[in-house]
Design a protein around this motif. Structure first.
Motif, PDB file in Angstrom:
ATOM      1  N   ALA A 148       0.466   7.121   2.105  1.00 61.72           N
ATOM      2  CA  ALA A 148       0.167   6.834   0.700  1.00 61.72           C
ATOM      3  C   ALA A 148       0.951   5.613   0.223  1.00 61.72           C
ATOM      4  CB  ALA A 148       0.491   8.050  -0.164  1.00 61.72           C
ATOM      5  N   LEU A 149       2.140   5.405   0.759  1.00 63.14           N
ATOM      6  CA  LEU A 149       2.912   4.204   0.430  1.00 63.14           C
ATOM      7  C   LEU A 149       2.333   2.956   1.090  1.00 63.14           C
ATOM      8  CD1 LEU A 149       6.574   5.551   0.777  1.00 63.14           C
ATOM      9  CD2 LEU A 149       5.411   4.942  -1.357  1.00 63.14           C
ATOM     10  N   LEU A 150       1.798   3.100   2.288  1.00 67.97           N
ATOM     11  CA  LEU A 150       1.330   1.957   3.060  1.00 67.97           C
ATOM     12  C   LEU A 150      -0.081   1.502   2.695  1.00 67.97           C
ATOM     13  CD1 LEU A 150       2.764   3.194   6.443  1.00 67.97           C
ATOM     14  CD2 LEU A 150       3.263   0.937   5.486  1.00 67.97           C
ATOM     15  N   ARG A 151      -0.937   2.434   2.306  1.00 64.87           N
ATOM     16  CA  ARG A 151      -2.349   2.110   2.117  1.00 64.87           C
ATOM     17  C   ARG A 151      -2.595   1.072   1.020  1.00 64.87           C
ATOM     18  NH1 ARG A 151      -6.776   0.414   3.942  1.00 64.87           N
ATOM     19  NH2 ARG A 151      -8.518   0.719   2.503  1.00 64.87           N
ATOM     20  N   PRO A 152      -1.936   1.113  -0.147  1.00 60.59           N
ATOM     21  CA  PRO A 152      -2.226   0.112  -1.182  1.00 60.59           C
ATOM     22  C   PRO A 152      -1.994  -1.330  -0.707  1.00 60.59           C
ATOM     23  CG  PRO A 152      -1.052   1.959  -2.143  1.00 60.59           C
ATOM     24  CD  PRO A 152      -1.016   2.157  -0.662  1.00 60.59           C
ATOM     25  N   ALA A 153      -0.920  -1.556   0.025  1.00 59.54           N
ATOM     26  CA  ALA A 153      -0.653  -2.903   0.528  1.00 59.54           C
ATOM     27  C   ALA A 153      -1.713  -3.325   1.532  1.00 59.54           C
ATOM     28  CB  ALA A 153       0.735  -2.960   1.159  1.00 59.54           C
ATOM     29  N   ALA A 154      -2.149  -2.403   2.373  1.00 59.65           N
ATOM     30  CA  ALA A 154      -3.188  -2.724   3.351  1.00 59.65           C
ATOM     31  C   ALA A 154      -4.504  -3.050   2.663  1.00 59.65           C
ATOM     32  CB  ALA A 154      -3.369  -1.554   4.317  1.00 59.65           C
ATOM     33  N   ALA A 155      -4.833  -2.294   1.610  1.00 58.60           N
ATOM     34  CA  ALA A 155      -6.078  -2.548   0.882  1.00 58.60           C
ATOM     35  C   ALA A 155      -6.040  -3.909   0.191  1.00 58.60           C
ATOM     36  CB  ALA A 155      -6.311  -1.444  -0.140  1.00 58.60           C
ATOM     37  N   LEU A 156      -4.895  -4.242  -0.388  1.00 55.58           N
ATOM     38  CA  LEU A 156      -4.763  -5.526  -1.066  1.00 55.58           C
ATOM     39  C   LEU A 156      -4.847  -6.672  -0.059  1.00 55.58           C
ATOM     40  CD1 LEU A 156      -4.295  -6.957  -3.752  1.00 55.58           C
ATOM     41  CD2 LEU A 156      -1.828  -6.722  -3.375  1.00 55.58           C
ATOM     42  N   ALA A 157      -4.190  -6.515   1.085  1.00 52.23           N
ATOM     43  CA  ALA A 157      -4.241  -7.552   2.116  1.00 52.23           C
ATOM     44  C   ALA A 157      -5.662  -7.735   2.632  1.00 52.23           C
ATOM     45  CB  ALA A 157      -3.306  -7.191   3.259  1.00 52.23           C
ATOM     46  N   ALA A 158      -6.400  -6.629   2.787  1.00 51.06           N
ATOM     47  CA  ALA A 158      -7.783  -6.718   3.268  1.00 51.06           C
ATOM     48  C   ALA A 158      -8.653  -7.462   2.270  1.00 51.06           C
ATOM     49  CB  ALA A 158      -8.333  -5.317   3.515  1.00 51.06           C
TER      50      ALA A 158
ATOM     51  N   ALA B  64       2.541   2.883  -9.987  1.00 52.58           N
ATOM     52  CA  ALA B  64       1.289   3.583  -9.679  1.00 52.58           C
ATOM     53  C   ALA B  64       1.255   4.036  -8.225  1.00 52.58           C
ATOM     54  CB  ALA B  64       0.101   2.672  -9.982  1.00 52.58           C
ATOM     55  N   VAL B  65       1.788   3.197  -7.328  1.00 55.20           N
ATOM     56  CA  VAL B  65       1.836   3.577  -5.914  1.00 55.20           C
ATOM     57  C   VAL B  65       2.717   4.809  -5.730  1.00 55.20           C
ATOM     58  CG1 VAL B  65       2.553   2.876  -3.596  1.00 55.20           C
ATOM     59  CG2 VAL B  65       1.381   1.246  -5.093  1.00 55.20           C
ATOM     60  N   LEU B  66       3.883   4.814  -6.358  1.00 55.70           N
ATOM     61  CA  LEU B  66       4.785   5.961  -6.222  1.00 55.70           C
ATOM     62  C   LEU B  66       4.175   7.220  -6.828  1.00 55.70           C
ATOM     63  CD1 LEU B  66       8.265   4.321  -6.976  1.00 55.70           C
ATOM     64  CD2 LEU B  66       7.194   4.762  -4.752  1.00 55.70           C
ATOM     65  N   ALA B  67       3.463   7.073  -7.935  1.00 51.57           N
ATOM     66  CA  ALA B  67       2.816   8.237  -8.546  1.00 51.57           C
ATOM     67  C   ALA B  67       1.727   8.793  -7.635  1.00 51.57           C
ATOM     68  CB  ALA B  67       2.231   7.859  -9.902  1.00 51.57           C
ATOM     69  N   SER B  68       0.959   7.898  -7.008  1.00 51.58           N
ATOM     70  CA  SER B  68      -0.065   8.342  -6.063  1.00 51.58           C
ATOM     71  C   SER B  68       0.574   9.038  -4.870  1.00 51.58           C
ATOM     72  CB  SER B  68      -0.896   7.149  -5.600  1.00 51.58           C
ATOM     73  OG  SER B  68      -1.798   7.509  -4.587  1.00 51.58           O
ATOM     74  N   ARG B  69       1.669   8.438  -4.374  1.00 53.00           N
ATOM     75  CA  ARG B  69       2.406   9.071  -3.263  1.00 53.00           C
ATOM     76  C   ARG B  69       2.862  10.478  -3.644  1.00 53.00           C
ATOM     77  NH1 ARG B  69       7.838   8.021  -2.389  1.00 53.00           N
ATOM     78  NH2 ARG B  69       7.896   8.390  -4.648  1.00 53.00           N
ATOM     79  N   ASN B  70       3.384  10.625  -4.866  1.00 54.01           N
ATOM     80  CA  ASN B  70       3.818  11.945  -5.325  1.00 54.01           C
ATOM     81  C   ASN B  70       2.668  12.944  -5.291  1.00 54.01           C
ATOM     82  OD1 ASN B  70       6.260  10.712  -5.801  1.00 54.01           O
ATOM     83  ND2 ASN B  70       6.109  10.769  -8.039  1.00 54.01           N
ATOM     84  N   ALA B  71       1.488  12.498  -5.708  1.00 52.32           N
ATOM     85  CA  ALA B  71       0.331  13.391  -5.713  1.00 52.32           C
ATOM     86  C   ALA B  71      -0.062  13.798  -4.302  1.00 52.32           C
ATOM     87  CB  ALA B  71      -0.842  12.719  -6.421  1.00 52.32           C
ATOM     88  N   PHE B  72      -0.027  12.840  -3.373  1.00 53.38           N
ATOM     89  CA  PHE B  72      -0.375  13.176  -1.988  1.00 53.38           C
ATOM     90  C   PHE B  72       0.643  14.133  -1.375  1.00 53.38           C
ATOM     91  CE2 PHE B  72      -3.406   9.663  -2.063  1.00 53.38           C
ATOM     92  CZ  PHE B  72      -4.431  10.197  -1.286  1.00 53.38           C
ATOM     93  N   ALA B  73       1.876  14.103  -1.856  1.00 59.31           N
ATOM     94  CA  ALA B  73       2.895  15.052  -1.399  1.00 59.31           C
ATOM     95  C   ALA B  73       2.933  16.295  -2.275  1.00 59.31           C
ATOM     96  CB  ALA B  73       4.263  14.383  -1.382  1.00 59.31           C
ATOM     97  N   SER B  74       1.894  16.491  -3.108  1.00 60.68           N
ATOM     98  CA  SER B  74       1.796  17.657  -3.994  1.00 60.68           C
ATOM     99  C   SER B  74       3.038  17.825  -4.857  1.00 60.68           C
ATOM    100  CB  SER B  74       1.538  18.938  -3.184  1.00 60.68           C
ATOM    101  OG  SER B  74       0.309  18.847  -2.497  1.00 60.68           O
ATOM    102  N   ASN B  75       3.675  16.687  -5.195  1.00 58.98           N
ATOM    103  CA  ASN B  75       4.903  16.723  -5.983  1.00 58.98           C
ATOM    104  C   ASN B  75       5.945  17.663  -5.380  1.00 58.98           C
ATOM    105  OD1 ASN B  75       4.319  14.899  -8.341  1.00 58.98           O
ATOM    106  ND2 ASN B  75       2.558  16.279  -8.456  1.00 58.98           N
TER     107      ASN B  75
END
Length: 504
Positions: free
Chosen positions: A81-91, A110-121
């Motif tokens: 979840a931390l890595l995907r936003p940078a990869a999407a932007l680079a693509a 926003a990235v950290l908040a998304s990461r929190n959600a993927f880790a179910s907080n």
């Protein structure tokens, strides 16, 4: 959004067994009797418990922390979840037209908040609800062996519950980060993978120690989020167990992103003079690196210290040796199994889940008095752990590999030939990203004429991996693989180019 177990195989219920329940021995203590007891509720433990329960074997799953384990909360899910936003932007920035619309930087909050959600907080209600839905009983507390087929669970309030397994106990307790015994470690309070995947703030300066998968992924993630990252590698290359070009191309990608890479950098000590100030990393050559946080990604150790291994003749703290049906070696009988990191066979979540499927099949077969070759999918043997382990490094570029490298194949005594191809010259790659750079390698066993290893490095390369895995696991003859026609224009066309290069 934690990692979910795989769908159960259909074993069918075994109604011939005696009912499980609680019994009271002569000393008056109540002992809960199950058919199978699983200690450790990460993905391997969840999968194993779900399958044995689905087969009609009453199963208890013991967990002293969050149900879902490392992958769900401190590894696979939050890291990607931390890595995907940078990869999407680079693509997006690599495609004309999209590039012009993809200005600005990542929104770190926003990235950290998304990461929190993927880790179910870092809450496990969803995983617990899933266990209830498949009728696996969760026993909260620290589980440890107390002799053959016996488990004692100590709850957070100190109370104990005694369990006995009719058929099997499975140890799925995983691994934990290993910190080297360097001077100043306690004072410096370094990060491990736990802090690196769960931090709620972006450090201004981050030093990462270690050039393996965790090190390069976390360096990439936090650099993209705004940290100034220094990557300290004791050797002279990244990803030392991969094909050499994988480490080279990943290093180039990290450098383009702004990561400072120092090879030949061995850490001698740490200091944090002010508890609220930066840490000082002292290198063996006398140089220092100052960073607000220091991440050690220098390996892992078995989580077996407090498992009661001594009660069954094993050594606490050791990795567990297992056969291909995942029975623990050195313990008489067919009752003790292990799956996941704890056996040190292939320390990846997908391999741990694979092992769990194999172990569950073997446990069910043996409980029914059947041979382990009589299961619904054939032999219950974890053969993929030997020479067909797939892995992806989610950096930019991605690196993906399955099976043997050229070096490991030669070390194994195989007569092999490596065929390389420039991924960037494939038509689909040029469409995927302007200036696409990458490389592919196919390692062929010359005597059997089958692919025994494949590696790909480039943007989106991870999506090429399963085709390679099927080729390696299925031992598909090259003459037959020639008829697997790749769609045009996709990056998968590299398979055709590799086969053409092999034929010369």
């Amino acid at each position: 959004m934690t990692d979910r177990p795989d769908t159960a195989e259909e074993f069918g219920a075994d109604t011939s067994r005696a009912p499980a329940g609680a019994v009271a021995p002569a000393d008056g203590d109540v002992i809960d009797v199950f058919d199978v007891i699983v200690i450790g509720a990460g993905p391997p433990g969840e999968n194993l418990a779900e399958r044995t329960q689905a087969a009609g074997l009453r199963t208890a799953l013991v967990e002293g922390d969050l149900v879902g384990g490392e992958c769900s909360y401190w590894a696979c899910m939050p890291s990607k979840a931390l890595l995907r936003p940078a990869a999407a932007l680079a693509a997006a920035r690599a495609v004309p037209g999209a590039r012009e619309a993809a200005g600005g930087e990542l929104a770190a909050a926003a990235v950290l908040a998304s990461r929190n959600a993927f880790a179910s907080n870092w809450r496990d209600e969803g995983q617990v609800s899933w266990l209830e839905s498949v009728d696996v009983e969760l026993v909260r507390g620290q589980g440890r062996l107390a002799g053959p087929r016996k488990v004692v669970v100590t709850a957070s309030d100190g109370t104990e519950r005694r369990l006995t397994a009719r058929h099997a106990v499975a140890l799925c307790t995983g691994s934990r980060p290993a910190l080297p015994p360097l001077p100043g470690m306690d004072e410096a309070r370094p990060w491990t993978s736990h802090e690196a995947t769960s931090s709620q703030r972006v450090p201004e300066r981050l030093a990462v120690v270690g050039g393996g998968v965790v090190g390069v992924e976390m360096a990439a993630a936090w650099q993209a989020l705004g940290a100034r990252v220094t990557l300290l590698v004791r050797g002279d290359t990244l990803l030392p167990h991969w094909e050499p070009f994988a480490g080279e191309l990943v290093a180039e990608g990290l450098a383009r992103a702004g990561v400072e890479l120092r090879t030949g950098a061995s850490v001698a000590a740490l200091r944090r003079p002010d508890p609220d100030g930066p840490a000082v990393v002292e290198l063996s050559g006398g140089n220092t690196v100052i960073a607000d946080e220091v991440l050690f990604a220098t390996g892992r150790r078995a989580r077996t210290d407090e498992l009661g291994l001594e009660t069954v003749g094993l050594t606490p703290g050791d990795w567990l040796a297992a056969d291909d049906s995942l029975r623990v070696q050195g313990v008489p009988g067919d009752w003790l199994y292990c799956a996941g990191d704890v056996n040190h066979r292939a320390m990846l979540t997908h391999q741990g889940k694979y092992q769990a499927r194999i172990a569950a099949s073997a446990i069910v077969a043996r409980a029914r008095g059947a041979g382990v070759d009589d299961g619904p999918w054939g032999a219950q043997a974890a053969t993929a752990d030997h020479q067909a382990v797939p892995q992806v490094v989610f950096t930019d570029p991605e690196a993906a590999s399955v099976g043997l490298t050229l070096a490991s194949a030669e070390k194994a005594g195989l007569r092999v030939r490596a065929v390389d191809y420039d991924l960037g010259s494939v038509a689909g790659a040029a469409l995927f990203a302007e200036g696409y750079r990458g490389r592919a390698r196919m390692v062929v066993d010359e005597d059997r004429q089958v692919v025994v290893g494949a590696s790909f490095v480039g943007p989106g390369a991870g999506e090429l991996l399963h085709a390679a895995t099927i080729a390696v696991v299925g031992e598909v003859p090259l003459a037959r693989l020639w008829h697997a026609v790749p769609a045009y224009p996709t990056i998968s066309e590299v398979w055709l180019r590799l086969l053409e290069a092999y034929r010369g």
